[in-house]
Scaffold this active site. Structure first.
Site, PDB file in Angstrom:
ATOM      1  N   ASP A 291      -2.911  10.711  -5.880  1.00 56.52           N
ATOM      2  CA  ASP A 291      -2.486  10.013  -7.013  1.00 56.52           C
ATOM      3  C   ASP A 291      -3.644   9.442  -8.079  1.00 56.52           C
ATOM      4  OD1 ASP A 291      -3.784   7.827  -5.429  1.00 56.52           O
ATOM      5  OD2 ASP A 291      -1.817   7.003  -4.960  1.00 56.52           O
TER       6      ASP A 291
ATOM      7  N   HIS B 282      -6.224   8.250  -4.765  1.00 57.38           N
ATOM      8  CA  HIS B 282      -6.084   8.759  -3.328  1.00 57.38           C
ATOM      9  C   HIS B 282      -6.166  10.381  -3.115  1.00 57.38           C
ATOM     10  CE1 HIS B 282      -4.482   4.559  -3.659  1.00 57.38           C
ATOM     11  NE2 HIS B 282      -5.248   4.582  -2.502  1.00 57.38           N
TER      12      HIS B 282
ATOM     13  N   SER C  29      -6.246   0.911   1.421  1.00 60.11           N
ATOM     14  CA  SER C  29      -5.002   1.789   1.065  1.00 60.11           C
ATOM     15  C   SER C  29      -5.425   3.237   1.573  1.00 60.11           C
ATOM     16  CB  SER C  29      -4.678   2.083  -0.231  1.00 60.11           C
ATOM     17  OG  SER C  29      -5.926   2.201  -1.305  1.00 60.11           O
TER      18      SER C  29
END
Length: 409
Positions: free
Chosen positions: A368, A371, A79
């Site tokens: 977040d 990240h 991600s």
């Protein structure tokens, strides 16, 4: 008005997508200065210059083509570098709804786990290229193939059993299969010889490892891998499997591969929210401290086999920990709380439209629970480009790109 070529921070010439070429007898030059004519003639292939004019009529026609001065770029991993593949999957690991993308140029959620641009986007800027499309995007065809492709998928790890709770993902075995499929499409577009050249001259980025700890070995409430292995043995197993992936990439034509280690996993807001006293999780910090040096040693072994600088090791633990230990030195105000989230440190649950969202996002290291913000990503990439051997070895990416450009000339 003709768009002008730009010289990037790495010294490479960026050919814009719309370029003017003036037919003037046998002399071909830009409608600007002879300096740019010389620069482009030296740094770009003749196909980078597109037909544009009838000077006698004063008419200039601009034609569009992908920038052939910028090398192709391929992205693999999780991600941290996914730019939208999971949008096309039945996955719970996705970032295709607000407030993700709040600072992206379109202000729309794209599948990037960021408020704006992610690491591959910013590397593409340094390459003078448009961002790579997700491999699963229906827009990835024709000349778009020349830009490269992003095969990354949120939730994946080195091991195929990592992230199984997220349901559907493009696991690493499948990412490599997709790369093989991509090369077949590229050969159909440009021919076998040019396709091989594009892949060999491409930059490759791969980011793996974090999920193998957070979403596998230390998965709550328990993990089969933690019953199977002690942590040192698990790290050794991960590294041996990662080596196979990197060797497979080389077998498939990758010749310049940027490999990022894991960051300080225990200091992410998601972990701080669960820890006592808001301290970094000791187990995850130990995991990263075991994993990263072993990864560096494996890359040194591979470079001894394939050629120095084939694999470039990025010390993302050191880069990111610098932010956390002294955020003010980098212009950050907050390094222990996510911009988007809820609960302690904004580290509980997902970033959603119902979450708390900070207004001063450039002041935050984390977007977040796991990240980085776009601004943090930009500092990370700047260390990739120009950092010392403490941050990236055996050479930084800017130096590698200079060397590759000189060899191409």
């Amino acid at each position: 008005k003709p768009l002008q070529p730009e010289v990037t921070q790495t010294g490479l010439v960026h050919c814009p997508l719309y370029i003017v070429r003036i037919a003037q007898g046998t002399d071909v030059r830009f409608a600007s200065t002879n300096q740019f004519t010389a620069t482009m003639a030296k740094s770009c292939s003749s196909s980078c210059l597109m037909l544009a004019t009838t000077m006698a009529l004063g008419v200039v026609v601009l034609l569009s083509t992908p920038s052939e001065c910028a090398r192709a770029f391929f992205v693999f991993g999780d991600s941290l570098v996914d730019n939208g593949n999971n949008n096309y999957l039945m996955s719970t690991a996705r970032a295709d709804s607000p407030p993700y993308g709040i600072d992206y140029p379109t202000h729309q959620a794209t599948g990037r786990f960021s408020n704006g641009l992610n690491i591959p986007d910013i590397i593409s800027e340094h390459l003078g290229a448009e961002p790579t499309l997700p491999y699963l995007s229906p827009e990835l065809h024709g000349e778009k193939l020349l830009v490269g492709a992003n095969f990354a998928s949120a939730g994946v790890g080195i091991l195929n059993d990592t992230g199984i709770q997220f349901m559907e993902m493009v696991r690493m075995s499948r990412q490599l299969q997709c790369f093989h499929e991509y090369q077949g499409k590229l050969r159909a577009q440009v021919g076998a010889s040019q396709a091989t050249q594009i892949v060999n001259q491409a930059l490759v980025l791969i980011t793996l490892g974090g999920n193998d700890f957070v979403n596998n070995y230390y998965l709550i409430p328990f993990s089969l891998r933690s019953l199977q292995f002690s942590l040192p043995d698990y790290v050794h197993y991960l590294i041996s499997e990662y080596k196979k992936i990197l060797m497979r990439l080389h077998d498939m034509g990758a010749r310049r591969v940027l490999v990022t280690g894991t960051g300080p996993l225990g200091c992410a807001p998601a972990q701080l929210a669960r820890s006592r006293g808001g301290k970094c999780d000791a187990d995850l910090m130990r995991a990263a401290e075991l994993f990263n040096p072993q990864l560096t040693r494996i890359l040194e072994e591979l470079n001894a086999r394939y050629g120095d600088g084939t694999f470039i090791a990025a010390n993302t633990f050191r880069i990111h920990f610098d932010f956390i230990s002294d955020p003010a030195a980098y212009g950050f105000r907050m390094a222990t709380e996510a911009c988007c989230g809820q609960g302690p440190h904004n580290g509980i649950g997902l970033c959603t439209a119902l979450s708390n969202v900070c207004t001063d996002r450039d002041q935050y290291v984390f977007w977040d629970a796991y990240h980085p913000t776009e601004r943090a990503n930009r500092i990370i990439v700047s260390q990739f480009m120009t950092g010392s051997l403490d941050y990236i070895s055996p050479l930084n990416l800017g130096t590698a790109l200079h060397i590759d450009a000189s060899l191409k000339d």
